[in-house]
Write a protein that holds these residues in place. Structure first.
Motif, PDB file in Angstrom:
ATOM      1  N   VAL A  55       0.816  -1.208   0.000  1.00 39.93           N
ATOM      2  CA  VAL A  55       0.000   0.000   0.000  1.00 39.93           C
ATOM      3  C   VAL A  55       0.852   1.261   0.000  1.00 39.93           C
ATOM      4  O   VAL A  55       0.496   2.276  -0.575  1.00 39.93           O
ATOM      5  CB  VAL A  55      -0.923  -0.013   1.236  1.00 39.93           C
ATOM      6  N   MET A  56       2.008   1.202   0.654  1.00 41.82           N
ATOM      7  CA  MET A  56       2.817   2.391   0.851  1.00 41.82           C
ATOM      8  C   MET A  56       3.751   2.701  -0.310  1.00 41.82           C
ATOM      9  O   MET A  56       4.654   3.519  -0.187  1.00 41.82           O
ATOM     10  CB  MET A  56       3.642   2.231   2.137  1.00 41.82           C
ATOM     11  N   GLY A  57       3.549   2.055  -1.423  1.00 45.06           N
ATOM     12  CA  GLY A  57       4.345   2.424  -2.589  1.00 45.06           C
ATOM     13  C   GLY A  57       5.493   1.454  -2.839  1.00 45.06           C
ATOM     14  O   GLY A  57       5.677   0.478  -2.156  1.00 45.06           O
ATOM     15  N   LYS A  58       6.245   1.765  -3.854  1.00 48.85           N
ATOM     16  CA  LYS A  58       7.307   0.894  -4.292  1.00 48.85           C
ATOM     17  C   LYS A  58       8.621   1.660  -4.386  1.00 48.85           C
ATOM     18  O   LYS A  58       8.660   2.861  -4.221  1.00 48.85           O
ATOM     19  CB  LYS A  58       6.980   0.300  -5.672  1.00 48.85           C
ATOM     20  N   ASP A  59       9.667   0.927  -4.686  1.00 51.42           N
ATOM     21  CA  ASP A  59      10.942   1.571  -4.883  1.00 51.42           C
ATOM     22  C   ASP A  59      11.213   1.787  -6.373  1.00 51.42           C
ATOM     23  O   ASP A  59      12.334   1.713  -6.831  1.00 51.42           O
ATOM     24  CB  ASP A  59      12.060   0.757  -4.233  1.00 51.42           C
ATOM     25  N   TYR A  60      10.136   2.019  -7.147  1.00 50.91           N
ATOM     26  CA  TYR A  60      10.237   2.400  -8.550  1.00 50.91           C
ATOM     27  C   TYR A  60       9.777   3.851  -8.671  1.00 50.91           C
ATOM     28  O   TYR A  60       8.666   4.185  -8.266  1.00 50.91           O
ATOM     29  CB  TYR A  60       9.356   1.512  -9.441  1.00 50.91           C
ATOM     30  N   LEU A  61      10.635   4.696  -9.213  1.00 51.37           N
ATOM     31  CA  LEU A  61      10.328   6.119  -9.314  1.00 51.37           C
ATOM     32  C   LEU A  61      10.240   6.525 -10.773  1.00 51.37           C
ATOM     33  O   LEU A  61      11.143   6.233 -11.569  1.00 51.37           O
ATOM     34  CB  LEU A  61      11.409   6.947  -8.613  1.00 51.37           C
ATOM     35  N   VAL A  62       9.147   7.188 -11.141  1.00 50.71           N
ATOM     36  CA  VAL A  62       8.999   7.753 -12.483  1.00 50.71           C
ATOM     37  C   VAL A  62       9.484   9.195 -12.424  1.00 50.71           C
ATOM     38  O   VAL A  62       8.946  10.008 -11.674  1.00 50.71           O
ATOM     39  CB  VAL A  62       7.538   7.685 -12.965  1.00 50.71           C
ATOM     40  N   VAL A  63      10.509   9.512 -13.209  1.00 51.99           N
ATOM     41  CA  VAL A  63      11.232  10.772 -13.089  1.00 51.99           C
ATOM     42  C   VAL A  63      11.110  11.573 -14.376  1.00 51.99           C
ATOM     43  O   VAL A  63      11.205  11.027 -15.486  1.00 51.99           O
ATOM     44  CB  VAL A  63      12.723  10.514 -12.762  1.00 51.99           C
ATOM     45  N   THR A  64      10.917  12.887 -14.230  1.00 57.71           N
ATOM     46  CA  THR A  64      10.907  13.820 -15.360  1.00 57.71           C
ATOM     47  C   THR A  64      11.745  15.039 -14.998  1.00 57.71           C
ATOM     48  O   THR A  64      12.076  15.255 -13.832  1.00 57.71           O
ATOM     49  CB  THR A  64       9.475  14.288 -15.688  1.00 57.71           C
ATOM     50  N   LYS A  65      12.081  15.806 -16.011  1.00 57.84           N
ATOM     51  CA  LYS A  65      12.727  17.089 -15.763  1.00 57.84           C
ATOM     52  C   LYS A  65      11.649  18.157 -15.608  1.00 57.84           C
ATOM     53  O   LYS A  65      10.555  18.047 -16.181  1.00 57.84           O
ATOM     54  CB  LYS A  65      13.649  17.463 -16.924  1.00 57.84           C
ATOM     55  N   LYS A  66      11.969  19.175 -14.827  1.00 57.49           N
ATOM     56  CA  LYS A  66      11.029  20.279 -14.670  1.00 57.49           C
ATOM     57  C   LYS A  66      10.885  21.020 -15.993  1.00 57.49           C
ATOM     58  O   LYS A  66      11.867  21.290 -16.689  1.00 57.49           O
ATOM     59  CB  LYS A  66      11.518  21.240 -13.584  1.00 57.49           C
ATOM     60  N   VAL A  67       9.639  21.332 -16.334  1.00 54.10           N
ATOM     61  CA  VAL A  67       9.361  22.038 -17.587  1.00 54.10           C
ATOM     62  C   VAL A  67       9.454  23.543 -17.331  1.00 54.10           C
ATOM     63  O   VAL A  67       8.693  24.098 -16.547  1.00 54.10           O
ATOM     64  CB  VAL A  67       7.968  21.674 -18.137  1.00 54.10           C
ATOM     65  N   SER A  68      10.404  24.180 -17.992  1.00 56.31           N
ATOM     66  CA  SER A  68      10.576  25.629 -17.869  1.00 56.31           C
ATOM     67  C   SER A  68      10.100  26.306 -19.143  1.00 56.31           C
ATOM     68  O   SER A  68       9.784  25.653 -20.140  1.00 56.31           O
ATOM     69  CB  SER A  68      12.050  25.971 -17.619  1.00 56.31           C
ATOM     70  N   GLY A  69      10.039  27.641 -19.118  1.00 55.65           N
ATOM     71  CA  GLY A  69       9.638  28.378 -20.315  1.00 55.65           C
ATOM     72  C   GLY A  69      10.590  28.139 -21.464  1.00 55.65           C
ATOM     73  O   GLY A  69      10.185  28.021 -22.625  1.00 55.65           O
ATOM     74  N   PHE A  70      11.894  27.995 -21.164  1.00 55.52           N
ATOM     75  CA  PHE A  70      12.886  27.790 -22.214  1.00 55.52           C
ATOM     76  C   PHE A  70      12.728  26.421 -22.860  1.00 55.52           C
ATOM     77  O   PHE A  70      12.781  26.278 -24.080  1.00 55.52           O
ATOM     78  CB  PHE A  70      14.290  27.925 -21.620  1.00 55.52           C
ATOM     79  N   LYS A  74      11.807  25.609 -26.718  1.00 57.51           N
ATOM     80  CA  LYS A  74      12.672  24.771 -27.528  1.00 57.51           C
ATOM     81  C   LYS A  74      11.883  23.673 -28.218  1.00 57.51           C
ATOM     82  O   LYS A  74      12.163  23.300 -29.354  1.00 57.51           O
ATOM     83  CB  LYS A  74      13.765  24.169 -26.643  1.00 57.51           C
ATOM     84  N   GLY A  75      10.875  23.151 -27.531  1.00 58.33           N
ATOM     85  CA  GLY A  75      10.041  22.125 -28.133  1.00 58.33           C
ATOM     86  C   GLY A  75       9.180  22.675 -29.251  1.00 58.33           C
ATOM     87  O   GLY A  75       8.892  21.991 -30.232  1.00 58.33           O
ATOM     88  N   PHE A  76       8.756  23.961 -29.151  1.00 59.51           N
ATOM     89  CA  PHE A  76       7.926  24.563 -30.191  1.00 59.51           C
ATOM     90  C   PHE A  76       8.717  24.800 -31.480  1.00 59.51           C
ATOM     91  O   PHE A  76       8.216  24.594 -32.580  1.00 59.51           O
ATOM     92  CB  PHE A  76       7.347  25.900 -29.710  1.00 59.51           C
ATOM     93  N   VAL A  77       9.957  25.244 -31.339  1.00 60.13           N
ATOM     94  CA  VAL A  77      10.736  25.623 -32.527  1.00 60.13           C
ATOM     95  C   VAL A  77      11.323  24.417 -33.232  1.00 60.13           C
ATOM     96  O   VAL A  77      11.887  24.538 -34.311  1.00 60.13           O
ATOM     97  CB  VAL A  77      11.862  26.606 -32.146  1.00 60.13           C
ATOM     98  N   GLY A  78      11.187  23.238 -32.620  1.00 58.19           N
ATOM     99  CA  GLY A  78      11.666  22.036 -33.293  1.00 58.19           C
ATOM    100  C   GLY A  78      12.781  21.368 -32.517  1.00 58.19           C
ATOM    101  O   GLY A  78      13.461  21.972 -31.704  1.00 58.19           O
ATOM    102  N   GLY A  79      12.999  20.079 -32.807  1.00 56.73           N
ATOM    103  CA  GLY A  79      14.039  19.337 -32.118  1.00 56.73           C
ATOM    104  C   GLY A  79      13.529  18.789 -30.796  1.00 56.73           C
ATOM    105  O   GLY A  79      12.380  18.972 -30.417  1.00 56.73           O
ATOM    106  N   ASN A  80      14.400  18.104 -30.106  1.00 58.17           N
ATOM    107  CA  ASN A  80      14.024  17.531 -28.822  1.00 58.17           C
ATOM    108  C   ASN A  80      13.782  18.627 -27.799  1.00 58.17           C
ATOM    109  O   ASN A  80      14.460  19.649 -27.784  1.00 58.17           O
ATOM    110  CB  ASN A  80      15.126  16.593 -28.319  1.00 58.17           C
ATOM    111  N   SER A  81      12.825  18.399 -26.949  1.00 59.83           N
ATOM    112  CA  SER A  81      12.517  19.369 -25.906  1.00 59.83           C
ATOM    113  C   SER A  81      13.664  19.456 -24.906  1.00 59.83           C
ATOM    114  O   SER A  81      14.408  18.499 -24.690  1.00 59.83           O
ATOM    115  CB  SER A  81      11.233  18.952 -25.186  1.00 59.83           C
ATOM    116  N   GLY A  82      13.784  20.625 -24.285  1.00 58.62           N
ATOM    117  CA  GLY A  82      14.813  20.791 -23.266  1.00 58.62           C
ATOM    118  C   GLY A  82      14.552  19.962 -22.031  1.00 58.62           C
ATOM    119  O   GLY A  82      15.415  19.854 -21.162  1.00 58.62           O
ATOM    120  N   SER A  83      13.361  19.366 -21.928  1.00 57.98           N
ATOM    121  CA  SER A  83      13.038  18.521 -20.777  1.00 57.98           C
ATOM    122  C   SER A  83      13.346  17.053 -21.047  1.00 57.98           C
ATOM    123  O   SER A  83      13.024  16.192 -20.233  1.00 57.98           O
ATOM    124  CB  SER A  83      11.560  18.669 -20.402  1.00 57.98           C
ATOM    125  N   ALA A  84      13.974  16.754 -22.182  1.00 59.21           N
ATOM    126  CA  ALA A  84      14.330  15.372 -22.507  1.00 59.21           C
ATOM    127  C   ALA A  84      15.636  14.988 -21.822  1.00 59.21           C
ATOM    128  O   ALA A  84      16.481  15.834 -21.523  1.00 59.21           O
ATOM    129  CB  ALA A  84      14.459  15.206 -24.020  1.00 59.21           C
TER     130      ALA A  84
END
Length: 406
Positions: A55-70, A74-84
């Motif tokens: 019930v209290m969770g697992k030792d598997y963590l799903v991790v992402t980078k924080k999404v900033s304005g930059f 970067k994702g809008f103008v093309g190429g991989n997003s800066g959060s990759a």
């Protein structure tokens, strides 16, 4: 004759034994041993809460980078997003000593449209797929395969999605609520957009529900096949990763993610802290119990030493009369072993009472309780160590008297 000699020996020395000192030893030892056994048993009973299916969770963590304005720009103008995540990011994470393994989420690079028919009413929406290596999937199913020659897409969906449908969408739209078994029988058809135009339809089936992955998961084999077929030439760095952490409650984990600017989905870090706190509390409890047992061991040794010191002349006379050191020490050894056996039995009784008190609360959390073998083994190990220490101390004292007298 030997029994008569033993009776005389007991009458001679037994009257000098302090019952108050022995009672103090027994009580202290019972308290210490009971604390050790209850601590070990409680940990064994509640540790499933922090396991992969707990019930209290697992030792598997799903991790992402924080999404900033930059990164968004970067994702809008093309190429991989800066959060990759880059290869350097993944290699640095894999090099951490608390990381057991790292997996990446692979995302579908093409538009998907899914449709479901329920009681003559259609449910149609845009879809997305993700995949992770099979070792990170918490659903045991033999249907987790994909054959391009006979395509059908097996899907694992987050349990949260089913709850949202049953208690949110279905309740408000007059749609039927579904159990996990019923959902597996619902036919789903996915429409894929071909690169040159046109569409391709592939049936799908939900084969399981995940508590670990809050997304729509398909097999890695299908994801590679479909990206090459429907989005050839498109390659993106992963924007989400899944990390299997060694141990529970490691303080390095939160510090690392904070310094790197990474975010962990849900409250898994808090669950990990709770797991670590449980381990720490149980360790402290067991250590306190061991300290009390050690002090009780010293009390008994001191009591016996004082008794022997007070009766040194009698012990010497017995040795002079021909009693062997083994015979003289035997009375004290039997007394110690008898007391330690009684201490263990009483401690087991206290453990049983304490366990009966907290197990009803544990049952509310779907805990059935572990076997008591571990706590019994821990208690036997402690009491055996105390007994061996007592016996060795007694025999050493008598042997020294015998050598001195010779």
């Amino acid at each position: 004759c030997f029994k008569v000699m033993r009776r005389l020996l007991w009458k001679l020395l037994g009257k000098q034994i302090s019952k108050v000192q022995l009672a103090g030893f027994a009580i202290a030892n019972i308290i210490g041993l009971a604390i050790v056994m209850i601590g070990v048993q409680f940990y064994a009973d509640v540790v499933p809460l922090f396991s992969d299916d707990g019930v209290m969770g697992k030792d598997y963590l799903v991790v992402t980078k924080k999404v900033s304005g930059f990164s968004a720009l970067k994702g809008f103008v093309g190429g991989n997003s800066g959060s990759a995540f880059t290869k350097d990011d993944l290699n640095d994470l894999k090099s951490q000593d608390w990381v057991a393994s790292v997996g990446t989420f692979t995302t579908s690079n093409y538009p998907i449209y899914g449709s479901v028919e329920l009681q003559g009413r259609g449910l149609r929406t845009s879809f997305f797929f993700e995949s992770v290596p099979d070792e990170f999937i918490d659903v045991d199913t033999k249907k987790w395969t994909f054959d391009p020659n006979n395509p059908q897409i097996p899907i694992i969906v987050s349990k949260d999605y089913l709850s949202l449908y049953n208690f949110g969408f279905a309740a408000s739209q007059g749609m039927p609520q579904l159990s996990e078994g019923m959902v597996g029988m619902v036919p789903i058809v996915f429409r894929m957009t071909l690169p040159g135009g046109g569409f391709e339809y592939i049936p799908g089936k939900i084969v399981g529900f995940s508590s670990r992955l809050n997304t729509i998961i398909v097999p890695d084999a299908f994801m590679k096949w479909s990206n090459e077929r429907y989005a050839p030439g498109i390659s993106e760095s992963p924007s989400r990763i899944i990390v299997k952490v060694k141990g529970l409650g490691n303080t390095k984990v939160e510090s690392y993610f904070s310094n790197k600017g990474y975010e962990v989905a849900g409250d898994k870090l808090n669950n990990s802290k709770a797991s670590g706190l449980l381990s720490l509390i149980m360790s402290v409890v067991v250590v306190v119990g061991l300290v009390i047992c050690f002090l009780s061991f010293l009390i008994l040794v001191l009591s016996i030493y004082l008794l022997m010191q007070k009766n040194t002349e009698k012990l010497k006379n017995l040795l002079i009369l021909g009693y062997s050191p083994k015979q003289v020490a035997g009375m004290f050894v039997k007394l110690v072993l008898f007391m330690n056996a009684a201490v263990f039995i009483i401690a087991v009784f206290i453990l049983t009472i304490a366990r009966m008190a907290y197990l009803p609360v544990a049952n509310v959390l779907d805990l059935e309780g572990a076997s008591i073998c571990w706590s019994l083994a821990a208690g036997l190990l402690v009491i055996a160590a105390i007994s061996c220490g007592n016996v060795l101390a007694i025999r050493k004292k008598i042997r020294n008297l015998w050598i001195w007298e010779k």
